[in-house]
Design a protein around this motif. Structure first.
Motif, PDB file in Angstrom:
ATOM      1  N   ASP A 297     -41.022  -7.778   3.876  1.00 22.55           N
ATOM      2  CA  ASP A 297     -40.514  -6.476   3.463  1.00 22.55           C
ATOM      3  C   ASP A 297     -39.202  -6.614   2.722  1.00 22.55           C
ATOM      4  OD1 ASP A 297     -40.530  -3.490   3.563  1.00 22.55           O
ATOM      5  OD2 ASP A 297     -38.706  -3.841   4.728  1.00 22.55           O
ATOM      6  N   ALA A 298     -38.359  -7.509   3.195  1.00 22.58           N
ATOM      7  CA  ALA A 298     -37.083  -7.734   2.526  1.00 22.58           C
ATOM      8  C   ALA A 298     -37.290  -8.232   1.114  1.00 22.58           C
ATOM      9  CB  ALA A 298     -36.243  -8.741   3.322  1.00 22.58           C
ATOM     10  N   GLY A 299     -38.270  -9.136   0.938  1.00 24.86           N
ATOM     11  CA  GLY A 299     -38.538  -9.677  -0.385  1.00 24.86           C
ATOM     12  C   GLY A 299     -39.096  -8.638  -1.342  1.00 24.86           C
ATOM     13  N   ARG A 300     -39.712  -7.573  -0.824  1.00 27.16           N
ATOM     14  CA  ARG A 300     -40.238  -6.517  -1.699  1.00 27.16           C
ATOM     15  C   ARG A 300     -39.144  -5.564  -2.171  1.00 27.16           C
ATOM     16  NH1 ARG A 300     -44.820  -6.644   1.912  1.00 27.16           N
ATOM     17  NH2 ARG A 300     -43.873  -5.014   3.204  1.00 27.16           N
ATOM     18  N   ARG A 301     -37.961  -5.652  -1.582  1.00 21.82           N
ATOM     19  CA  ARG A 301     -36.841  -4.809  -2.000  1.00 21.82           C
ATOM     20  C   ARG A 301     -35.674  -5.701  -2.436  1.00 21.82           C
ATOM     21  NH1 ARG A 301     -34.600  -2.153   2.218  1.00 21.82           N
ATOM     22  NH2 ARG A 301     -35.613  -3.415   3.830  1.00 21.82           N
ATOM     23  N   PRO A 302     -35.865  -6.431  -3.522  1.00 23.57           N
ATOM     24  CA  PRO A 302     -34.837  -7.398  -3.931  1.00 23.57           C
ATOM     25  C   PRO A 302     -33.564  -6.703  -4.407  1.00 23.57           C
ATOM     26  CG  PRO A 302     -36.483  -7.173  -5.644  1.00 23.57           C
ATOM     27  CD  PRO A 302     -36.996  -6.397  -4.468  1.00 23.57           C
ATOM     28  N   PRO A 303     -32.435  -7.398  -4.300  1.00 21.72           N
ATOM     29  CA  PRO A 303     -31.174  -6.839  -4.797  1.00 21.72           C
ATOM     30  C   PRO A 303     -31.147  -6.853  -6.323  1.00 21.72           C
ATOM     31  CG  PRO A 303     -30.857  -9.094  -4.081  1.00 21.72           C
ATOM     32  CD  PRO A 303     -32.267  -8.737  -3.715  1.00 21.72           C
ATOM     33  N   SER A 304     -30.184  -6.170  -6.886  1.00 25.80           N
ATOM     34  CA  SER A 304     -30.047  -6.158  -8.339  1.00 25.80           C
ATOM     35  C   SER A 304     -29.465  -7.476  -8.829  1.00 25.80           C
ATOM     36  CB  SER A 304     -29.137  -5.004  -8.761  1.00 25.80           C
ATOM     37  OG  SER A 304     -27.805  -5.235  -8.316  1.00 25.80           O
ATOM     38  N   PHE A 305     -29.663  -7.734 -10.111  1.00 26.59           N
ATOM     39  CA  PHE A 305     -29.104  -8.951 -10.706  1.00 26.59           C
ATOM     40  C   PHE A 305     -27.584  -8.942 -10.597  1.00 26.59           C
ATOM     41  CE2 PHE A 305     -27.172 -10.853 -14.528  1.00 26.59           C
ATOM     42  CZ  PHE A 305     -27.527 -12.181 -14.318  1.00 26.59           C
ATOM     43  N   ALA A 306     -26.976  -7.782 -10.784  1.00 23.99           N
ATOM     44  CA  ALA A 306     -25.514  -7.686 -10.706  1.00 23.99           C
ATOM     45  C   ALA A 306     -25.011  -8.054  -9.312  1.00 23.99           C
ATOM     46  CB  ALA A 306     -25.065  -6.267 -11.072  1.00 23.99           C
ATOM     47  N   THR A 307     -25.745  -7.639  -8.280  1.00 25.32           N
ATOM     48  CA  THR A 307     -25.346  -7.969  -6.909  1.00 25.32           C
ATOM     49  C   THR A 307     -25.416  -9.470  -6.660  1.00 25.32           C
ATOM     50  OG1 THR A 307     -26.121  -5.821  -6.084  1.00 25.32           O
ATOM     51  CG2 THR A 307     -25.866  -7.592  -4.468  1.00 25.32           C
ATOM     52  N   VAL A 308     -26.511 -10.086  -7.093  1.00 18.50           N
ATOM     53  CA  VAL A 308     -26.674 -11.528  -6.909  1.00 18.50           C
ATOM     54  C   VAL A 308     -25.603 -12.284  -7.679  1.00 18.50           C
ATOM     55  CG1 VAL A 308     -28.225 -13.492  -7.272  1.00 18.50           C
ATOM     56  CG2 VAL A 308     -29.145 -11.284  -6.532  1.00 18.50           C
ATOM     57  N   LEU A 309     -25.380 -11.891  -8.926  1.00 20.84           N
ATOM     58  CA  LEU A 309     -24.374 -12.567  -9.747  1.00 20.84           C
ATOM     59  C   LEU A 309     -22.990 -12.437  -9.121  1.00 20.84           C
ATOM     60  CD1 LEU A 309     -23.818 -14.123 -12.350  1.00 20.84           C
ATOM     61  CD2 LEU A 309     -23.454 -11.922 -13.498  1.00 20.84           C
ATOM     62  N   ALA A 310     -22.679 -11.252  -8.606  1.00 19.89           N
ATOM     63  CA  ALA A 310     -21.372 -11.047  -7.981  1.00 19.89           C
ATOM     64  C   ALA A 310     -21.197 -11.944  -6.760  1.00 19.89           C
ATOM     65  CB  ALA A 310     -21.213  -9.578  -7.587  1.00 19.89           C
ATOM     66  N   LEU A 311     -22.260 -12.107  -5.971  1.00 22.26           N
ATOM     67  CA  LEU A 311     -22.178 -12.978  -4.797  1.00 22.26           C
ATOM     68  C   LEU A 311     -21.943 -14.437  -5.197  1.00 22.26           C
ATOM     69  CD1 LEU A 311     -24.872 -11.714  -2.278  1.00 22.26           C
ATOM     70  CD2 LEU A 311     -22.407 -11.939  -1.883  1.00 22.26           C
ATOM     71  N   LEU A 312     -22.604 -14.892  -6.254  1.00 28.14           N
ATOM     72  CA  LEU A 312     -22.420 -16.265  -6.697  1.00 28.14           C
ATOM     73  C   LEU A 312     -21.048 -16.468  -7.345  1.00 28.14           C
ATOM     74  CD1 LEU A 312     -25.939 -17.131  -8.157  1.00 28.14           C
ATOM     75  CD2 LEU A 312     -24.972 -17.793  -5.952  1.00 28.14           C
ATOM     76  N   LEU A 313     -20.538 -15.406  -7.957  1.00 32.37           N
ATOM     77  CA  LEU A 313     -19.220 -15.503  -8.573  1.00 32.37           C
ATOM     78  C   LEU A 313     -18.094 -15.430  -7.550  1.00 32.37           C
ATOM     79  CD1 LEU A 313     -19.620 -13.270 -11.772  1.00 32.37           C
ATOM     80  CD2 LEU A 313     -19.318 -15.759 -11.695  1.00 32.37           C
ATOM     81  N   LEU A 314     -18.368 -14.821  -6.401  1.00 34.32           N
ATOM     82  CA  LEU A 314     -17.315 -14.635  -5.406  1.00 34.32           C
ATOM     83  C   LEU A 314     -16.682 -15.958  -4.965  1.00 34.32           C
ATOM     84  CD1 LEU A 314     -15.657 -12.832  -3.564  1.00 34.32           C
ATOM     85  CD2 LEU A 314     -17.556 -12.852  -1.912  1.00 34.32           C
ATOM     86  N   PRO A 315     -17.468 -16.966  -4.530  1.00 37.22           N
ATOM     87  CA  PRO A 315     -16.807 -18.223  -4.162  1.00 37.22           C
ATOM     88  C   PRO A 315     -16.123 -18.890  -5.347  1.00 37.22           C
ATOM     89  CG  PRO A 315     -19.188 -18.503  -4.216  1.00 37.22           C
ATOM     90  CD  PRO A 315     -18.923 -17.035  -4.317  1.00 37.22           C
ATOM     91  N   MET A 316     -16.698 -18.725  -6.534  1.00 36.64           N
ATOM     92  CA  MET A 316     -16.092 -19.288  -7.741  1.00 36.64           C
ATOM     93  C   MET A 316     -14.707 -18.696  -7.971  1.00 36.64           C
ATOM     94  SD  MET A 316     -17.687 -19.063 -11.564  1.00 36.64           S
ATOM     95  CE  MET A 316     -16.742 -19.505 -13.036  1.00 36.64           C
ATOM     96  N   VAL A 317     -14.603 -17.383  -7.830  1.00 40.38           N
ATOM     97  CA  VAL A 317     -13.312 -16.707  -8.034  1.00 40.38           C
ATOM     98  C   VAL A 317     -12.328 -17.086  -6.930  1.00 40.38           C
ATOM     99  CG1 VAL A 317     -12.164 -14.456  -8.088  1.00 40.38           C
ATOM    100  CG2 VAL A 317     -14.325 -14.792  -9.305  1.00 40.38           C
ATOM    101  N   LEU A 318     -12.792 -17.066  -5.683  1.00 45.66           N
ATOM    102  CA  LEU A 318     -11.901 -17.383  -4.573  1.00 45.66           C
ATOM    103  C   LEU A 318     -11.397 -18.821  -4.647  1.00 45.66           C
ATOM    104  CD1 LEU A 318     -13.777 -15.640  -1.608  1.00 45.66           C
ATOM    105  CD2 LEU A 318     -11.677 -14.886  -2.732  1.00 45.66           C
ATOM    106  N   ILE A 319     -12.299 -19.766  -4.920  1.00 43.65           N
ATOM    107  CA  ILE A 319     -11.899 -21.167  -5.004  1.00 43.65           C
ATOM    108  C   ILE A 319     -10.934 -21.393  -6.156  1.00 43.65           C
ATOM    109  CG2 ILE A 319     -12.771 -23.507  -5.489  1.00 43.65           C
ATOM    110  CD1 ILE A 319     -15.273 -22.724  -3.873  1.00 43.65           C
ATOM    111  N   SER A 320     -11.097 -20.611  -7.226  1.00 44.76           N
ATOM    112  CA  SER A 320     -10.184 -20.761  -8.363  1.00 44.76           C
ATOM    113  C   SER A 320      -8.751 -20.405  -7.975  1.00 44.76           C
ATOM    114  CB  SER A 320     -10.643 -19.883  -9.531  1.00 44.76           C
ATOM    115  OG  SER A 320     -10.472 -18.504  -9.235  1.00 44.76           O
ATOM    116  N   PHE A 321      -8.572 -19.535  -6.956  1.00 41.66           N
ATOM    117  CA  PHE A 321      -7.224 -19.227  -6.489  1.00 41.66           C
ATOM    118  C   PHE A 321      -6.494 -20.505  -6.091  1.00 41.66           C
ATOM    119  CE2 PHE A 321      -8.526 -14.733  -4.872  1.00 41.66           C
ATOM    120  CZ  PHE A 321      -8.504 -14.281  -6.175  1.00 41.66           C
TER     121      PHE A 321
END
Length: 463
Positions: free
Chosen positions: A232-256
């Motif tokens: 059921d979870a797989g049938r309601r996937p998140p948006s591309f923007a949400t996924v991209l933001a999650l992958l960018l989050l550690p990138m941004v934090l580590i850059s600090f």
């Protein structure tokens, strides 16, 4: 722990190191002994052979094991948790679909490599690779064939950025030791890393994937999709923007942390300032990934599955990686014994004046140190320290100093093998045995390093 005083000359120490590597390969490949047991056993035998005091051997074993385990365990654990949520909720599929729609099916490896180059700018090799695992496996399952066609371009991209480009620690440390400009190292390092990746990784990986078939297996992420809740979870996937933001989050934090460390070394900011310390804490890789996992629970997991199910998913993900973590730590143990044995110092002393071009000397010394003790960071910092006096006497310009940093990083990249913890990380993540990892990852790291050095040498000759 300090290195011991060598009981033997350089030649004997190198013979011991070579014999230790050969014994390890025999135990794993021929005897079929488990890699973790073999690594610990050979580490003990090597420590005895080079002359460690028996009372100091336990501490020497823990030196490399604890250091490697401390840096790898948290990254792998948080990484596979994030990967499991991305996979179950359809986030990895969403990102894979977007990449393929932009690049096309035939260019899927290129798409993964380009994405990894971008994400690899501030994020360390092991952390980036772990976060990208679900995307790699999703694309590989979709198109079939050898997983190496998709895994090697991505892993090689993270390796290229980690080796050559500030604010990663290796090139920053080398630049500081020989007086190179970090800004110029960054500006020059990015195009060199990208070009070397294309030649030494992407093109080479196409040949490898055609000749070496490794089945697509993502058991490391605990992919058990039997529960209706998961479906059921797989049938309601998140948006591309949400996924991209999650992958960018550690990138941004580590850059600090990485960017602030670079600025502090250049005296642009005060590293003791409170705000610098706070941002640096957020930028610690383990903290950044912890925050990313918590964010993933909130935006990916909780809207789709219960917290109890999320805990089960995490248990499924953590179980298979215990072996990977222990083997990687044991690889660090073996490398630590070789480092503490004095092999690196003895080799450095005999190579400090080779009588040829400084850039070639830097590459050769870094390469031999990398092969002898496994750690790229140790090879880079040791080489930079060895040639620092010669660099001062040569009165080189900023561009030449930067090229020396690149050459050192190139030498510290080649020939990743059984005394390198990264060798075990890559091999186990992608389901490869030791011979296959030697034929693929070791060769790929070598072609990457040689490509980096060839570019740096070409520019050196012209200027």
């Amino acid at each position: 722990m300090e290195p011991i005083d060598p009981a033997y000359g350089t030649a004997v120490l190198l013979l011991i190191a070579a014999a230790s590597v050969a014994l390890l390969l025999v135990l794993i490949i021929v005897v079929k002994l488990h890699a973790f047991v073999a690594l610990v056993l050979v580490s003990v035998v090597t420590a005895v052979a080079v002359g460690f005091d028996p009372a100091e051997i336990p501490d020497a074993l823990l030196f490399g094991f604890a250091d490697t385990l401390g840096s790898v365990a948290l990254l792998v654990a948080f990484g596979v948790m994030l990967g499991r949520l991305l996979e179950v909720t359809g986030g990895a599929q969403v990102l894979a679909d977007r990449l393929i729609s932009r690049f096309g099916e035939k260019r899927a490896p290129l798409a993964l490599g380009v994405a990894s180059l971008l994400f690899g700018f501030p994020i360390f090799f092991d952390a980036g690779l772990v976060v990208f695992l679900p995307v790699i496996f999703t694309v590989a399952r979709r198109f079939g064939g050898s997983v190496l066609a998709y895994a090697l371009p991505s892993a090689g991209a993270f390796a290229a950025m980690h080796a050559v480009v500030p604010p990663h620690p290796g090139p920053v440390a080398a630049a500081e030791q020989i007086g190179a400009d970090i800004g110029l190292t960054l500006v020059l390092g990015v195009p060199i890393a990208v070009l070397a990746w294309y030649v030494g990784v992407l093109l080479v990986s196409r040949v490898m994937a055609a000749r070496v078939h490794v089945a697509v297996t993502d058991a490391v992420l605990g992919q058990v999709m039997s529960a209706e809740e998961d479906e059921d979870a797989g049938r309601r996937p998140p948006s591309f923007a949400t996924v991209l933001a999650l992958l960018l989050l550690p990138m941004v934090l580590i850059s600090f942390d990485t960017v602030l460390a670079t600025l502090a070394s250049a005296d642009v900011v005060d590293e003791e300032a409170g705000w610098v310390a706070a941002l640096s804490l957020l930028g610690q890789t383990s903290v950044a990934l912890l925050l990313t996992v918590l964010a993933a629970i909130v935006v990916l997991g909780r809207p789709r599955v219960s917290m109890a199910r999320i805990s089960e998913l995490f248990d499924q993900a953590l179980g298979p990686v215990c072996s990977i973590i222990l083997i990687t730590g044991a690889g660090g143990m073996f490398g630590g014994i070789l480092e503490l044995s004095g092999i690196g110092a003895a080799l450095s002393g005999s190579l400090s004046d080779l009588g040829f071009s400084l850039i070639v000397q830097a590459f050769v010394i870094a390469t031999l140190l990398r092969v002898a003790q496994g750690s790229a960071t140790v090879a880079i910092t040791t080489t930079a320290g060895l040639i620092a006096a010669s660099v001062d006497e040569a009165n080189l310009g900023d561009l030449q100093l930067t090229l020396l940093v690149v050459a050192i990083a190139a030498g510290a990249t080649v020939l990743s093998h059984v005394n390198d913890s990264g060798f075990w990380l890559v091999g186990r993540f992608f389901g490869m045995d030791v011979p296959t990892t030697l034929k693929t990852w070791t060769v790929l790291e070598t072609t990457l390093g040689l490509s980096v050095f060839a570019i740096a040498l070409g520019i050196w000759v012209v200027v």
